[in-house]
Design a protein around this motif. Structure first.
Motif, PDB file in Angstrom:
ATOM      1  N   ILE A 560       0.847  -1.193   0.000  1.00 27.61           N
ATOM      2  CA  ILE A 560       0.000   0.000   0.000  1.00 27.61           C
ATOM      3  C   ILE A 560       0.880   1.241   0.000  1.00 27.61           C
ATOM      4  CG2 ILE A 560      -1.751   1.297   1.269  1.00 27.61           C
ATOM      5  CD1 ILE A 560      -2.743  -1.386   2.393  1.00 27.61           C
ATOM      6  N   ARG A 561       0.600   2.129  -0.956  1.00 30.26           N
ATOM      7  CA  ARG A 561       1.318   3.396  -1.053  1.00 30.26           C
ATOM      8  C   ARG A 561       0.273   4.516  -1.149  1.00 30.26           C
ATOM      9  NH1 ARG A 561       6.130   2.055  -5.479  1.00 30.26           N
ATOM     10  NH2 ARG A 561       7.086   0.303  -4.322  1.00 30.26           N
ATOM     11  N   GLY A 562      -0.019   5.106   0.005  1.00 33.80           N
ATOM     12  CA  GLY A 562      -1.032   6.145   0.042  1.00 33.80           C
ATOM     13  C   GLY A 562      -2.387   5.578  -0.324  1.00 33.80           C
ATOM     14  N   ARG A 563      -3.024   6.171  -1.310  1.00 31.75           N
ATOM     15  CA  ARG A 563      -4.346   5.688  -1.717  1.00 31.75           C
ATOM     16  C   ARG A 563      -4.260   4.672  -2.855  1.00 31.75           C
ATOM     17  NH1 ARG A 563      -7.646   9.848  -5.390  1.00 31.75           N
ATOM     18  NH2 ARG A 563      -6.000  10.564  -6.788  1.00 31.75           N
ATOM     19  N   HIS A 564      -3.033   4.204  -3.176  1.00 35.40           N
ATOM     20  CA  HIS A 564      -2.850   3.192  -4.211  1.00 35.40           C
ATOM     21  C   HIS A 564      -2.190   1.946  -3.624  1.00 35.40           C
ATOM     22  CE1 HIS A 564      -2.995   6.981  -6.582  1.00 35.40           C
ATOM     23  NE2 HIS A 564      -3.700   6.213  -7.413  1.00 35.40           N
ATOM     24  N   THR A 565      -2.216   0.879  -4.418  1.00 29.11           N
ATOM     25  CA  THR A 565      -1.521  -0.363  -4.065  1.00 29.11           C
ATOM     26  C   THR A 565      -0.648  -0.776  -5.239  1.00 29.11           C
ATOM     27  OG1 THR A 565      -3.340  -1.112  -2.652  1.00 29.11           O
ATOM     28  CG2 THR A 565      -1.799  -2.796  -3.439  1.00 29.11           C
ATOM     29  N   VAL A 566       0.591  -1.152  -4.941  1.00 26.51           N
ATOM     30  CA  VAL A 566       1.473  -1.726  -5.954  1.00 26.51           C
ATOM     31  C   VAL A 566       1.426  -3.243  -5.804  1.00 26.51           C
ATOM     32  CG1 VAL A 566       3.819  -1.920  -6.830  1.00 26.51           C
ATOM     33  CG2 VAL A 566       2.968   0.294  -6.041  1.00 26.51           C
ATOM     34  N   LEU A 567       0.967  -3.903  -6.836  1.00 28.24           N
ATOM     35  CA  LEU A 567       0.825  -5.368  -6.824  1.00 28.24           C
ATOM     36  C   LEU A 567       1.942  -5.994  -7.645  1.00 28.24           C
ATOM     37  CD1 LEU A 567      -2.308  -7.535  -7.363  1.00 28.24           C
ATOM     38  CD2 LEU A 567      -0.453  -7.711  -9.041  1.00 28.24           C
ATOM     39  N   THR A 568       2.536  -7.045  -7.103  1.00 27.06           N
ATOM     40  CA  THR A 568       3.542  -7.823  -7.828  1.00 27.06           C
ATOM     41  C   THR A 568       3.120  -9.286  -7.820  1.00 27.06           C
ATOM     42  OG1 THR A 568       5.282  -6.296  -7.106  1.00 27.06           O
ATOM     43  CG2 THR A 568       5.979  -8.410  -8.031  1.00 27.06           C
TER      44      THR A 568
END
Length: 794
Positions: A560-568
């Motif tokens: 989770i990065r702020g109001r976004h999510t980085v998915l791998t």
């Protein structure tokens, strides 16, 4: 003792050594395995038998029966006599069957008890790719179980025997045999439709019908007398079959004969030598005399014009009409002109306009012919916004300076007039006319439209010579118009131009999209990174399934990065390969949409990362992570093919701004790792399987390649041009890769990111070459140079 198989497959062969191996391989790869394959050697003079013997030696289900050459029909009859399956099917030895085709048809019969089941078909070859079969589009438009030609008269158009599985007891009960002529299918197929208790018709393709590159198959050598004699004999048998059938079945059958056999006969007069004119006339006259005039009334006025010329044995006019049609006259050679200066009626000045015996209505232009014709030639994103360039005209009417064009953006809540730049451009008759237009939609306007949460399309209106037409902007040309990437409008909104489901141009809007940002290959894994528009702790990647394959799920890591999510996520290509389910025997291609599942919902991933396909090879499987027309992420699996990634034209500027005296450069990648490929432009010679190639290049050791060819080498061949249709194609080149070690030659795939930049135009002397994709193949279409376009603002 051999157990009775469930399905007997009859495969006659003659002179097909280049194709029969692929055909038999597609049969062996069937999911339906309880088969007995009878290969009938019809006195084949080439190496076909050696290929058949290899299959008989390696697979006990394959066996060979030999006879002296007698033709396809008798060879099929011989095969039937040597089979004893519960079900029976036929495969032509240069064609292919889909992996699940037999299974689907047999399953239908075991469920319904019908007399036979049939499935849809596709046409294919290397330079043209795969396309629907025109002959099967209407009968197999939708799936119908337990039906009959008396209930569905459209089934009378079904004329091929090979895309079907027959119940053997039904076949034997009525004693079907093929006549010893070409075009032997239709009499047997139609009779089976009439005598069946019920039939099952499947909309999904079960059969791939080869279209020879040179046009030398039986059905493509239509203008020889012996061929036409067999064609007329077959048609006569069909006419006799339906003589006592209900009127709607009889009419459908005659219309089919008028569309195909009649046109073949009258078109033969383009090339008939004087010494054979009389017997061609007798043949055609007798056939046309048996053809229902009601069926001809359902056909075009031009067909009726050729009919009257045949009935009057007007050889001179028959020749003129056949040449006019062959040379593209119905597309670009006939303008509509007023019958009289103040008349509201228009007519075509076809050949024969001076013949008094011809009814004048055959020259009248139907109102439906003078419809709105639009084309979208180019779409691009610039700093100013979205640029759309195209043409609009009233078909067959030349647009003058006084013509008007207006375009409105329309949706459920939007109806806004767009400012246009008008210019002269090439119309559908190959002439410079006031048909060109361009509009630019600023980004802030697009952003405002996005708030309406509905796709925007474009209503176009035109007035020319007192005729007004309107409709949606459609006719998206191959290249940027159909594959243009989207663009962000600020931080949260994405605008995506793409074809709407009805073929019109649309711009759809996505707020805070789920995005694919990057992808890499690590060993046998595909690692993807996505940006999700909200904070999430748990998500997974889902590859869509199909009729033949379950969806595949892969775990993912979420940051989770702020109001976004980085998915791998790490996708195992080995696992995907083990669960492959392609049903394409030619390209062996299957597609899986890449989506993310979170909080119980599936979300497609927009491709917003680098404009570059990511690919890997696992054994003989090639995987390509790329984008669709709508810019969604898709994983494509196929047989190993080379790809083209970039096209560049280097040279001087021509008279209309297009490059002239250019060198055409194409760059690409080889995913096979063998580096023994040669890449060249290829064109097939008329009437043969021979071809001419440009100078070739060899794949470099690092898996990349570059082909440089002077444009003059491709644009200068001396083939004849058409005096009738200025837009007629003169030469068509396709990009091919050849591997001697694999004994394989295949077309090169243009990547979607390359397609988004097409087309490219090059001028050399009096020739114009257009480089553009067609059917997953890159082509150079050579035509006469068109007049220069002259921009003007209105």
């Amino acid at each position: 003792m051999r157990a009775r198989p469930l399905l007997s497959v009859v495969v006659p062969f003659y002179g097909v050594q280049d194709y029969i191996g692929d055909c038999l391989n597609s049969i062996a790869a069937q999911t339906y395995q309880d088969i007995d394959v009878v290969m009938v050697d019809d006195g084949s003079p080439d190496g076909s038998r050696a290929v058949a013997e290899e299959w008989a030696a390696r697979d006990s289900r394959f066996r060979i029966i030999t006879q002296d050459n007698a033709g396809l029909g008798p060879a099929r009859n011989t095969g039937v006599r040597h089979t004893d399956g519960v079900y029976l099917t036929f495969v032509d030895s240069d064609d292919l069957v889909t992996r699940h085709g037999f299974d689907r048809m047999v399953s239908a019969l075991e469920t319904t008890g019908s007399s036979f089941a049939g499935g849809n078909a596709r046409r294919f070859n290397n330079s043209g790719g795969v396309k629907p079969s025109w002959a099967h589009q209407l009968p197999f438009q939708r799936t119908r179980y337990v039906t009959h030609v008396l209930e569905q008269p459209v089934l009378a158009r079904d004329r091929m025997v090979w895309n079907k599985v027959y119940r053997r007891s039904f076949w034997d009960e009525f004693g079907y045999e093929f006549p010893a002529i070409r075009y032997e299918d239709y009499p047997v197929t139609l009779r089976a439709h009439l005598e069946a208790s019920t039939v099952d018709m499947l909309a999904e393709p079960v059969y791939y019908w080869r279209e020879r590159e040179s046009g030398d198959s039986i059905t493509q050598q239509v203008f020889r007398y012996d061929n036409l004699l067999d064609r007329v004999t077959s048609a006569g048998m069909v006419i006799d079959l339906v003589a006592g059938a209900p009127a709607d079945v009889r009419l459908r059958t005659h219309v089919m004969l008028a569309e195909t056999d009649f046109v073949a006969i009258v078109q033969a007069f383009a090339d008939v030598p004087e010494s054979e004119v009389d017997r061609f006339l007798d043949l055609g006259h007798d056939f046309v005399g048996r053809l229902s005039f009601d069926a001809l009334e359902k056909r075009t006025r031009y067909d009726r014009l050729q009919y009257h010329a045949m009935m009057h044995r007007d050889v001179e006019l028959l020749r003129e009409l056949a040449v006019f049609r062959r040379e593209g006259g119905l597309r670009g050679g006939a303008r509509a002109v007023k019958v009289r200066p103040r008349s509201r009626r228009y007519e075509y000045r076809y050949p024969g306009h001076d013949r008094r015996y011809l009814p004048r209505d055959v020259f009248l232009t139907p109102t439906t012919d003078m419809n709105l014709r639009t084309a979208v030639n180019h779409i691009a994103w610039t700093d100013a916004g979205l640029v759309v360039r195209g043409t609009a005209e009233v078909r067959h009417i030349r647009s003058g300076p006084d013509s008007t064009i207006t375009v409105r953006a329309v949706s459920t809540k939007v109806r806004e007039l767009l400012p246009l730049k008008r210019f002269d451009d090439i119309d559908s008759h190959g002439q410079l006319s006031a048909v060109g237009f361009e509009f630019v939609i600023p980004r802030d306007k697009l952003r405002a439209w996005g708030d309406e949460d509905a796709p925007v399309r474009f209503d176009i209106q035109i007035a020319s010579k007192g005729i007004r037409r309107n409709g949606l902007l459609r006719g998206l040309r191959a290249g940027s118009a159909t594959w243009q990437p989207g663009s962000f409008l600020g931080d949260d909104w994405w605008a995506q131009p793409s074809p709407f489901r009805d073929g019109s141009l649309s711009v759809r809007f996505v707020e805070r999209p789920w995005e694919l940002r990057s992808a890499t290959v690590e060993g046998t894994d595909l690692v993807i990174t996505a940006r999700l528009p909200r904070p999430l702790q748990v998500a997974r990647v889902v590859l869509s399934g199909s009729r033949w394959a379950e969806p595949l799920n892969f775990p993912a890591e979420c940051e989770i990065r702020g109001r976004h999510t980085v998915l791998t996520a790490r996708l195992s290509l080995r696992e995907i390969q083990e669960n492959t389910a392609d049903d394409d025997p030619f390209l062996q291609t299957s597609h899986r949409t890449v989506r993310v599942k979170a909080a119980g919902e599936l979300h497609s991933l927009l491709w917003t990362g680098d404009p570059q396909t990511v690919a890997a090879k696992i054994d003989d499987h090639q995987f390509r992570l790329t984008r669709t027309q709508g810019n969604f992420t898709v994983l494509t699996e196929s047989a190993v093919r080379l790809t083209a990634d970039a096209v560049e034209l280097v040279g001087t500027e021509g008279t209309d701004g297009a490059p002239g005296a250019a060198t055409i450069i194409v760059r690409g990648r080889d995913w096979t790792g063998t580096a023994d490929w040669r890449i060249a432009w290829r064109r097939y010679l008329p009437g043969t399987e021979d071809f001419v190639e440009s100078s070739a290049t060899t794949v470099a050791e690092d898996g990349t390649w570059q082909l440089r060819v002077p444009a003059a080498d491709l644009l200068s061949p001396g083939e004849r041009t058409s005096d009738i249709d200025p837009l007629a194609s003169i030469v068509d080149w396709a990009l091919f890769a050849t591997s001697d070690s694999r004994d394989l030659s295949t077309s090169v795939i243009p990547e979607p990111f390359l397609v988004a930049a097409a087309p490219w135009v090059v001028i050399e002397g009096e020739r114009r070459g257009t480089i553009a994709p067609r059917a997953e193949t890159l082509h150079v279409d050579v035509r006469e140079k068109s007049p220069s376009s002259t921009p003007r603002v209105s």
